[in-house]
Design an enzyme around this catalytic site. Structure first.
Site, short mmCIF file in Angstrom:
data_model
loop_
_atom_site.label_atom_id
_atom_site.label_comp_id
_atom_site.label_asym_id
_atom_site.label_seq_id
_atom_site.Cartn_x
_atom_site.Cartn_y
_atom_site.Cartn_z
N CYS A 167 4.61 76.69 24.18
CA CYS A 167 5.39 77.45 25.16
C CYS A 167 6.81 76.90 25.24
O CYS A 167 7.05 75.89 25.91
CB CYS A 167 4.72 77.41 26.53
SG CYS A 167 5.59 78.39 27.79
N CYS A 170 8.22 76.96 28.79
CA CYS A 170 7.67 75.91 29.64
C CYS A 170 8.27 74.55 29.31
O CYS A 170 8.59 73.76 30.20
CB CYS A 170 6.15 75.82 29.46
SG CYS A 170 5.26 77.37 29.63
N ASP A 171 8.40 74.25 28.01
CA ASP A 171 8.67 72.87 27.60
C ASP A 171 10.01 72.66 26.90
O ASP A 171 10.42 71.51 26.68
CB ASP A 171 7.56 72.39 26.66
CG ASP A 171 6.19 72.43 27.32
OD1 ASP A 171 6.11 72.22 28.54
OD2 ASP A 171 5.19 72.67 26.60
#
Length: 368
Positions: A167, A170-171
């Protein structure tokens, strides 16, 4: 009752046969299957509404510990309320504690079988699928999530969430990836979007495509190939993940035509090869889309069976974020509560003063 057609995606809501037997073993007004942000948000709302929800968090269900995908995530920096970020397992511990605080009954077992043919719905836990005994619920919320497809390359397990992710949103912004060379595996729109997103943080982004063309749409492919911080490596696959024992430092690549190998120095690897929704439990009973995600009536959490709701990544293949999962968990809870209230009001055996009133007057309609 005949099916109710609804929405552009053609979801028809069927009403199952009513007045089936309640379980002598365990009967609940609401059962939640799943323990990620969607499941626990639903539990919090329902518990505060005094509906005594029962949440089955699973025992390594879908390959994850209770808490879902976030239990394998290190730092979460995009969930509101945590200005300094929070580790994924810690956040899910807080979700769980809040569910318990309001009275949710949390059971660490996996639901292995469900029967949506009549209400109350029947369900069985793992190891008891063939037993004559069953448990029942007036409504069920499916929040079993989805998992990113992985290649399980040599070294991948060592560096998962230590340089390898599924992701970018997300990261991608975490410190270990900033101003570092990164790689994305995939050739579709998701890969193009993830790679383009990562250019905000990376020094350079390599996109590994096993064929000599992208599956992405023309506009996405054109944008990706033209980006000055992106290099597309055609006919290329990764065969090994390498590192220093703590963080990823590189990949071994192979040319799919010549079979030649070489090393590529990168500090991050992002998979963009799709997700697998955890819908095997409901396959053949609920309406699923072509990718196996549960279809819901647009703008709601209602599935194709009245009284069964879906929330989180099991029905969302577009956003797949903790915050959107939590939001859909809230929707599912409010809709389940509304249905219970309406049916109690119609049941002449229940005195009017004992009919459940939805929390904060929620009736699912605009206020006059």
């Amino acid at each position: 009752m005949s099916p109710i057609p609804n929405g552009v995606n053609g979801v028809s809501v069927s009403e199952p046969q009513a007045h089936g037997p309640k379980s002598q073993k365990k009967h609940s007004q609401v059962v939640i299957i799943g323990s990620g942000p969607a499941g626990h948000t639903a539990a919090i709302y329902l518990a505060r509404a005094n509906l005594q929800p029962v949440l089955y968090e699973g025992m390594l269900a879908n390959g994850f510990a209770p808490g879902g995908q976030l239990t394998t995530t290190t730092d979460v920096e995009n969930f509101p309320g945590f200005p300094d970020g929070v580790r994924g397992p810690e956040m899910m511990d807080k979700f769980r504690a809040q569910s318990e605080r309001f009275g949710t009954e949390i059971i660490t077992e996996t639901i292995a079988r469900v029967d949506f043919s009549q209400r109350p719905f029947k369900y069985w836990t793992e190891g008891e699928e063939e037993d004559a005994d069953f448990m029942t619920a007036d409504t069920i919320i499916i929040a079993t999530g989805a998992s990113a497809k992985r290649l399980f390359l040599p070294g991948e397990e060592t560096y998962w969430q230590s340089g390898i992710s599924a992701c970018a949103v997300c990261d991608g912004a975490v410190p270990i990836f900033r101003n570092k060379p990164l790689a994305v595996i995939g050739g579709g729109d998701s890969a193009a979007e993830e790679a383009t997103y990562l250019t905000k943080y990376a020094s350079h982004v390599y996109v590994l495509v096993r064929r000599d063309e992208l599956r992405a749409s023309k506009i996405m492919a054109k944008r990706l190939v033209a980006h000055p911080k992106v290099t597309v490596l055609w006919n290329t696959v990764a065969t090994e993940c390498k590192g220093d024992g703590e963080l990823l430092t590189g990949l071994t690549l192979q040319d799919t035509k010549t079979k030649e190998t070489r090393d590529l120095q990168v500090n991050g690897l992002f998979y963009a090869i799709g997700h697998e929704p955890a819908t095997s439990l409901v396959k053949g009973q609920l309406d699923l889309d072509e990718d196996g995600y549960i279809r819901t009536v647009p703008g709601t959490a209602q599935t194709s069976i009245k009284g069964v709701f879906a929330a989180g990544d099991v029905q969302d293949k577009k956003y797949r974020q903790a915050i959107t999962s939590a939001g859909s968990g809230c929707m599912a809870a409010l809709e389940a509560e509304r249905l219970i209230s309406e049916e109690e009001a119609e049941d002449e055996s229940i005195p009017a003063e004992k009919v459940h009133v939805p929390a904060e007057g929620y009736l699912g309609t605009d206020k006059e």
